[in-house]
Design a protein around this motif. Sequence first.
Motif, PDB file in Angstrom:
ATOM      1  N   ARG A   1       0.830  -1.212   0.000  1.00 47.34           N
ATOM      2  CA  ARG A   1       0.000   0.000   0.000  1.00 47.34           C
ATOM      3  C   ARG A   1       0.861   1.256   0.000  1.00 47.34           C
ATOM      4  N   LEU A   2       1.948   1.232   0.773  1.00 48.87           N
ATOM      5  CA  LEU A   2       2.796   2.423   0.878  1.00 48.87           C
ATOM      6  C   LEU A   2       3.500   2.750  -0.438  1.00 48.87           C
ATOM      7  N   LYS A   3       3.570   1.786  -1.347  1.00 46.51           N
ATOM      8  CA  LYS A   3       4.169   2.050  -2.663  1.00 46.51           C
ATOM      9  C   LYS A   3       3.219   2.820  -3.571  1.00 46.51           C
ATOM     10  N   ASN A   4       1.948   2.960  -3.143  1.00 46.57           N
ATOM     11  CA  ASN A   4       0.938   3.652  -3.938  1.00 46.57           C
ATOM     12  C   ASN A   4       0.912   3.117  -5.376  1.00 46.57           C
ATOM     13  N   PRO A   5       0.706   1.803  -5.544  1.00 41.79           N
ATOM     14  CA  PRO A   5       0.798   1.202  -6.878  1.00 41.79           C
ATOM     15  C   PRO A   5      -0.484   1.374  -7.683  1.00 41.79           C
ATOM     16  N   ASN A   6      -0.404   1.042  -8.964  1.00 42.72           N
ATOM     17  CA  ASN A   6      -1.614   0.980  -9.786  1.00 42.72           C
ATOM     18  C   ASN A   6      -1.787  -0.403 -10.415  1.00 42.72           C
ATOM     19  N   PHE A   7      -0.907  -1.338 -10.057  1.00 48.22           N
ATOM     20  CA  PHE A   7      -1.042  -2.715 -10.532  1.00 48.22           C
ATOM     21  C   PHE A   7      -0.458  -3.660  -9.492  1.00 48.22           C
ATOM     22  N   TYR A   8      -1.265  -4.689  -9.158  1.00 48.66           N
ATOM     23  CA  TYR A   8      -0.855  -5.649  -8.138  1.00 48.66           C
ATOM     24  C   TYR A   8      -0.659  -7.031  -8.743  1.00 48.66           C
ATOM     25  N   LEU A   9       0.443  -7.676  -8.376  1.00 51.47           N
ATOM     26  CA  LEU A   9       0.692  -9.085  -8.675  1.00 51.47           C
ATOM     27  C   LEU A   9       0.622  -9.830  -7.355  1.00 51.47           C
ATOM     28  N   LEU A  10      -0.389 -10.668  -7.186  1.00 46.58           N
ATOM     29  CA  LEU A  10      -0.645 -11.290  -5.886  1.00 46.58           C
ATOM     30  C   LEU A  10      -0.678 -12.811  -6.031  1.00 46.58           C
ATOM     31  N   ASP A  11       0.314 -13.472  -5.462  1.00 52.62           N
ATOM     32  CA  ASP A  11       0.379 -14.927  -5.487  1.00 52.62           C
ATOM     33  C   ASP A  11      -0.012 -15.444  -4.108  1.00 52.62           C
ATOM     34  N   GLU A  12      -1.215 -15.994  -4.001  1.00 54.94           N
ATOM     35  CA  GLU A  12      -1.779 -16.490  -2.737  1.00 54.94           C
ATOM     36  C   GLU A  12      -1.780 -15.402  -1.660  1.00 54.94           C
ATOM     37  N   PRO A  13      -2.438 -14.271  -1.898  1.00 54.67           N
ATOM     38  CA  PRO A  13      -2.398 -13.175  -0.933  1.00 54.67           C
ATOM     39  C   PRO A  13      -3.134 -13.470   0.368  1.00 54.67           C
ATOM     40  N   THR A  14      -4.048 -14.450   0.355  1.00 54.39           N
ATOM     41  CA  THR A  14      -4.817 -14.720   1.576  1.00 54.39           C
ATOM     42  C   THR A  14      -4.152 -15.756   2.478  1.00 54.39           C
ATOM     43  N   ASN A  15      -3.013 -16.313   2.050  1.00 50.16           N
ATOM     44  CA  ASN A  15      -2.302 -17.229   2.935  1.00 50.16           C
ATOM     45  C   ASN A  15      -2.058 -16.544   4.276  1.00 50.16           C
ATOM     46  N   HIS A  16      -2.501 -17.155   5.333  1.00 53.69           N
ATOM     47  CA  HIS A  16      -2.300 -16.683   6.718  1.00 53.69           C
ATOM     48  C   HIS A  16      -3.198 -15.514   7.108  1.00 53.69           C
TER      49      HIS A  16
END
Length: 505
Positions: free
Chosen positions: A428-443
């Motif tokens: 979030r702090l990078k203020n991105p406009n595109f996310y690459l998320l590999d298994e973001p809900t792990n844990h």
Amino acid sequence: MTIINISALGVTLSDTLFSDLNLTISKADRIGLVAANGRGKTTLLGCLAGLFEQTTGEITRARGLRVGYVKQDVPDDALAMTLYDWVLAALSTEQAEYENWRVDVVLNDLKVPYELQHKPLNQLSGGWQRTAMLAAVWITEPDVLLLDEPTNHLDLHRIGLLEEWLAALPCDVPVVIISHDRAFLDATTNRTLFLRPERSRVFQLPFTAARIALDEADAADERRFANDLNKAQQLRKQAAKLKNVGVNSGSDLLLTKTKQLTERAAKLEAAAKPAHQEQSAGDIRLVNSGTHAKALITLADVPVETPDGQLLYKTGQKWISQGDRIVLLGANGAGKTQLIKMIQRALTGADDIVRCAPSIVPAYSDQHLSQLADTDTPMSMVTGQFDIGDQRARGVLAGAGVTIQMQDTKIGALSGGQKARLAMLVMRLKNPNFYLLDEPTNHLDIEGQEALEDELITHSASCLLVSHDRSFLRHVGNRFWWINGKKLEEVDSPEPFLSGEMGAT
């Protein structure tokens, strides 16, 4: 028949994890245990297994009860053992000598391929390690089964097989399951315990229906609390009026009545219980800095290969545009992570096989959270990467669920849930406009998953993601790419893949 009775149970460490918990566990119970990260779920299972001493209350177990407890992690001293030997070691010496056939039966029931059975655990994936732990517990023939995050590291196919295995268990063996996988809880449970510091609630329903009932109960509590406070306020107003009249008239009777009304108001206020307010384990707020580019990512029939150069599939002509939330579907080993990594390399300038718009500000998180350095502290990581002062850094860390006490702790010592939230904060702090998320809900706990879903949808975040969480991918995705054989196909819905995956052998 009740086999475990929990009465007024409570555990307090630095804070109260739960208190005055009353619960009966009977044969045929399939109980989902739900709470935010760090709120006492694993501690409660430890109490049930006799491995952790409660602060208050009692646990009464049926005479001779055998408790099977499947923990989250394989012990370090087991990693050098083969999967087969680890399961065999769970038997007594006599059983291991004369009844070793039971290992074959259990591993067959859990559909563990023969070629994996004689490999050391440290050479197997996290999913197979968890299967080995389940087998080692089940072979001891427990009377009750306690499962702590059993779907962690499992792909969709293995999750489906686990659901089938649980459904086939003898009805007289109750199961208590900690899980953040909402679809899994719905498929495997018939009761839900929402664990809270005060007034934990139990519903005779699987998770989704129980969550609705919980919200209704909390709303009723809120109305009751407001009504009680309103009654107390009215009593105090009446008492004030009577006091004025009594003082002016010199009436002792009115002054006595004033005292009685005031005491009634005080009792009402003391007895009024506010509705439960979930103390958020940290808000996840993903933003979208915006870009004028139409196509953020262009794939021109790109070959996706294994690390040793074997072709897995070709992408065909594909584009990722603003507002696309693309879910990448495919069997385990099909090459989902390879495509994610290929795009990540292109975004960092290490590869030019994928075309990326110059205005992209990317953010990347892999399933192992390797972007976090275990030797850093959350505080040093945030202040080192971003131009924010110490006070601001501590504030945003606290907002991400990393408490003041943990902010100067090595990242390697944090729990999986705390690391996951820290990774979301760094993105979030990078203020991105595109996310690459590999298994973001792990844990991530259920609260964190829902917050992430909401942020991705509300902010029209552009992303390409891989997830084995069926609820998450169904809610978030607005486009779906399926690795089907040697091709990457766009499909209208994930359901054909999910149903086919679940039916795979």
